[in-house]
Design an enzyme around this catalytic site. Structure first.
Site, PDB file in Angstrom:
ATOM      1  N   ASN A 218       0.823  -1.146  -0.045  1.00  0.00           N
ATOM      2  CA  ASN A 218       0.059  -0.074  -0.077  1.00  0.00           C
ATOM      3  C   ASN A 218       0.837   1.179   0.040  1.00  0.00           C
ATOM      4  O   ASN A 218       1.875   1.351   0.680  1.00  0.00           O
ATOM      5  CB  ASN A 218      -0.843  -0.044   1.402  1.00  0.00           C
ATOM      6  CG  ASN A 218      -1.396   1.508   1.512  1.00  0.00           C
ATOM      7  OD1 ASN A 218      -2.550   1.735   0.861  1.00  0.00           O
ATOM      8  ND2 ASN A 218      -0.811   2.175   2.476  1.00  0.00           N
ATOM      9  N   GLU A 219       0.636   2.304  -0.860  1.00  0.00           N
ATOM     10  CA  GLU A 219       1.263   3.305  -0.878  1.00  0.00           C
ATOM     11  C   GLU A 219       2.794   3.259  -0.842  1.00  0.00           C
ATOM     12  O   GLU A 219       3.292   3.825  -0.015  1.00  0.00           O
ATOM     13  CB  GLU A 219       0.804   4.310  -0.116  1.00  0.00           C
ATOM     14  CG  GLU A 219      -0.617   4.754  -0.287  1.00  0.00           C
ATOM     15  CD  GLU A 219      -1.258   6.023   0.770  1.00  0.00           C
ATOM     16  OE1 GLU A 219      -0.409   6.337   1.608  1.00  0.00           O
ATOM     17  OE2 GLU A 219      -2.193   6.357   0.348  1.00  0.00           O
ATOM     18  N   TYR A 288      -7.073  11.885  -2.941  1.00  0.00           N
ATOM     19  CA  TYR A 288      -7.968  12.486  -2.092  1.00  0.00           C
ATOM     20  C   TYR A 288      -8.101  13.912  -2.613  1.00  0.00           C
ATOM     21  O   TYR A 288      -7.145  14.593  -2.701  1.00  0.00           O
ATOM     22  CB  TYR A 288      -7.274  12.436  -0.733  1.00  0.00           C
ATOM     23  CG  TYR A 288      -7.460  11.088   0.050  1.00  0.00           C
ATOM     24  CD1 TYR A 288      -8.499  10.906   0.820  1.00  0.00           C
ATOM     25  CD2 TYR A 288      -6.152  10.417  -0.069  1.00  0.00           C
ATOM     26  CE1 TYR A 288      -8.423   9.465   1.359  1.00  0.00           C
ATOM     27  CE2 TYR A 288      -6.258   8.968   0.692  1.00  0.00           C
ATOM     28  CZ  TYR A 288      -7.302   8.392   1.581  1.00  0.00           C
ATOM     29  OH  TYR A 288      -7.399   7.515   1.904  1.00  0.00           O
ATOM     30  N   GLU A 339      -8.305   4.125  -2.567  1.00  0.00           N
ATOM     31  CA  GLU A 339      -8.688   5.178  -1.603  1.00  0.00           C
ATOM     32  C   GLU A 339      -9.010   6.671  -2.451  1.00  0.00           C
ATOM     33  O   GLU A 339      -8.300   6.933  -3.078  1.00  0.00           O
ATOM     34  CB  GLU A 339      -7.266   5.499  -0.916  1.00  0.00           C
ATOM     35  CG  GLU A 339      -6.981   4.346   0.231  1.00  0.00           C
ATOM     36  CD  GLU A 339      -5.757   4.544   1.253  1.00  0.00           C
ATOM     37  OE1 GLU A 339      -5.650   5.704   1.441  1.00  0.00           O
ATOM     38  OE2 GLU A 339      -4.962   3.637   1.612  1.00  0.00           O
ATOM     39  N   GLN A 389     -13.359   6.286   4.704  1.00  0.00           N
ATOM     40  CA  GLN A 389     -13.306   4.938   4.877  1.00  0.00           C
ATOM     41  C   GLN A 389     -14.880   4.669   5.526  1.00  0.00           C
ATOM     42  O   GLN A 389     -15.672   5.627   5.579  1.00  0.00           O
ATOM     43  CB  GLN A 389     -12.326   4.614   6.069  1.00  0.00           C
ATOM     44  CG  GLN A 389     -10.996   4.643   5.773  1.00  0.00           C
ATOM     45  CD  GLN A 389      -9.968   4.021   6.875  1.00  0.00           C
ATOM     46  OE1 GLN A 389     -10.166   3.097   7.361  1.00  0.00           O
ATOM     47  NE2 GLN A 389      -8.914   4.555   6.799  1.00  0.00           N
TER      48      GLN A 389
END
Length: 541
Positions: A218-219, A288, A339, A389
């Protein structure tokens, strides 16, 4: 709010004057009420045309596009999902009953776990076996203890109770390839075939879980190891080589860039084609749209700026897809935007322990609608998307604290859009004016209406529209190309206040209203309320 009749509207000059007086123009806070349109007045805006091209299919809209994300952070797992089997709060096997009931209504979506950044320090063996014997670890996010009471079996039980698909994110940052491969074996090996399958059975699950979706890190450009793309590609190859399948069609997801970083993508795939290609089914950029102002306090310019930032998802999808196509000529790898969402400053938490928790408003519901419509329009490119989330965090669908529980406006967007799932996305051509606004001292513009459409079984079509104008209604003409309506049902989510939100005390303040419209034929005329999310379910003749 009931659907409005064609021809109703607003006196724009009066509306602007009242908006200014209320403080909604020129820096006022959105806590002031949005002006309601005057009954019987006519909109000053031009009629918007929406052509739904029912025979121009883009691709299937998978339920996974409507996915969710759950991480061990703040109140997401503990308090949000897990209350424990001995809790006085209604639960099934320790899982909060209210969240089970509400997640079921989302459809057969995908839920990602255990992170996020937490995934790259999580060791799956800590979360199996008798809960009383599980090790307690550092909680990753701040000086608190991770009890590991919620582990692999509890998460997969949650998924089965809710009727959703699990997506497990593996630890590349501090884990090993062997640890990842053993986790796959533990979950998917047929009963009695390996020692790990026997251990799973001893822990209460004889039959394999048959988990399909696996994230490899992740990331990885950040909290997942701070790799450069070439080094992460090497790790990805190492983690996925010799991965056991056990007859399960694994869908392996590589960690994509931070936002629309095309250099990261190009460098990863350049190394990927340099030698033997590792198996990849999904590429996962994160985006985001951040914040403008505050979760509850913002002016009209900031309303538009936030929606404008959400609309950049369109560019991200196009740019990332183009770069991927330079190396994946067969287009076998799809986008997994696991995300995304708003990220507002701290200050609206319902519980100080709930790290990164924020109050979700009507504005966040519009961000969700814009994003979901974008994914639908690119159903041929996007396999999965997971809002961040599910509960008690950033762009959450639910807030929970003790025995209190409430659904946010964003949750209602997901239920309104559910008819798109498993339908076929079709092309939509929207001709709408743009709305001017100011951002960072510069003049910007955003389209007034955006949306997506799909065609499902039994001669059903769904059209979803986000009307972004803060104060003026929109008169629209919907032209069905390749079909004719015999019945139309409209659901509308809106409110007189731009920052309206649901609370434990007032859980239905922002709630959809559904009306059967007296509309037929291949040309449908109606008026969209300002600042609204709209879903039209159309039965075709």
């Amino acid at each position: 709010m009931n659907a409005q009749t064609p021809g109703s509207g607003i006196d724009r000059r009066k509306a602007i004057g009242r908006l200014a007086a209320a403080g909604l123009i020129g820096g006022g806070l959105a806590a002031a009420p949005r002006v309601l349109r005057a009954r019987g007045a006519r909109s000053a805006a031009a009629v918007i045309t929406i052509d739904v091209l029912l025979d121009e299919v883009i691709g299937p809209i998978r339920p996974s596009i409507y996915g969710q994300f759950t991480e061990h952070i703040g109140g997401v797992i503990y308090d949000g999902i897990w209350v424990g089997p001995d809790s006085k709060i209604a639960n099934t096997d320790g899982i909060r009953q209210s969240i089970i009931d509400h997640v079921k209504a989302l459809g057969p979506v995908v839920v990602r776990w255990p992170g996020g950044c937490f995934a790259d320090r999580y060791h799956w063996r800590d979360g199996i076996g008798p809960r009383a014997r599980r090790p307690r670890r550092f909680g990753r996010w701040r000086e608190e203890t991770e009890t590991n009471q919620f582990g692999t079996h509890e998460f997969l039980r949650f998924c089965r109770l809710c009727g959703v698909e699990p997506y497990l994110a593996a630890n590349v940052g501090t884990g090993s390839a062997e640890e990842f491969q053993q986790w796959v074996e533990y979950c998917n090996a047929p009963a009695g075939t390996t020692s790990l399958a026997d251990e799973r059975a001893a822990n209460g699950q004889k039959n394999p879980f048959e988990v399909t979706y696996w994230g490899v890190g992740n990331e990885s450009w950040g909290c997942g190891g701070k790799f450069i793309p070439e080094d992460y590609c090497r790790e990805y190859r190492r983690f996925t080589e010799w991965l056991p399948r056990f007859g399960v069609p694994l869908f392996l997801i590589a960690a994509g860039p931070d936002g629309n970083n095309t250099e990261w993508t190009r460098r990863f795939f350049a190394r990927w084609v340099d030698g033997q290609k590792a198996s990849i089914q999904g590429w996962a950029p994160h985006y985001y749209c951040g914040t403008t102002g505050h979760a509850l306090k913002f002016n009209v310019d900031q309303w538009y700026e936030q929606l404008h930032k959400a609309n950049r998802m369109e560019t991200l999808i196009r740019d990332q897809w183009a770069v991927m196509g330079e190396f994946d000529k067969k287009r076998s790898i799809k986008l997994v935007i696991d995300e995304w969402g708003s990220w507002h400053p701290a200050g609206t938490e319902i519980n100080p322990r709930h790290l990164f928790e924020q109050m979700g408003t009507l504005r966040d519901a519009l961000v969700a609608a814009i994003s979901l419509d974008t994914f639908n329009r690119h159903a041929d490119k996007v396999h999965m998307a997971n809002v961040a989330q599910l509960v008690n965090n950033l762009h959450s669908l639910f807030l929970a604290d003790g025995d209190r529980f409430v659904a946010t406006p964003t949750y209602h967007v997901y239920t309104m859009y559910r008819p798109h799932q498993n339908a076929r996305a079709v092309r939509v051509d929207i001709q709408a004016p743009e709305v001017p606004f100011q951002a960072a001292g510069k003049g910007e513009r955003i389209v007034c209406v955006a949306g997506s459409a799909s065609r499902g079984p039994n001669r059903r079509a769904t059209l979803t529209l986000a009307h972004l104008h803060a104060s003026e209604p929109a008169e629209v003409v919907i032209r069905l190309r390749g079909g004719s309506a015999v019945a139309v049902r409209q659901s509308v989510l809106t409110h007189a206040e731009l920052n309206a939100h649901n609370t434990f005390e007032n859980p239905d303040r922002v709630h959809p209203r559904t009306t059967e419209l007296d509309l037929h034929g291949n040309e449908l005329r109606l008026t969209l309320s300002p600042a609204s999310v709209n879903a039209l379910e159309i039965r075709l003749g």
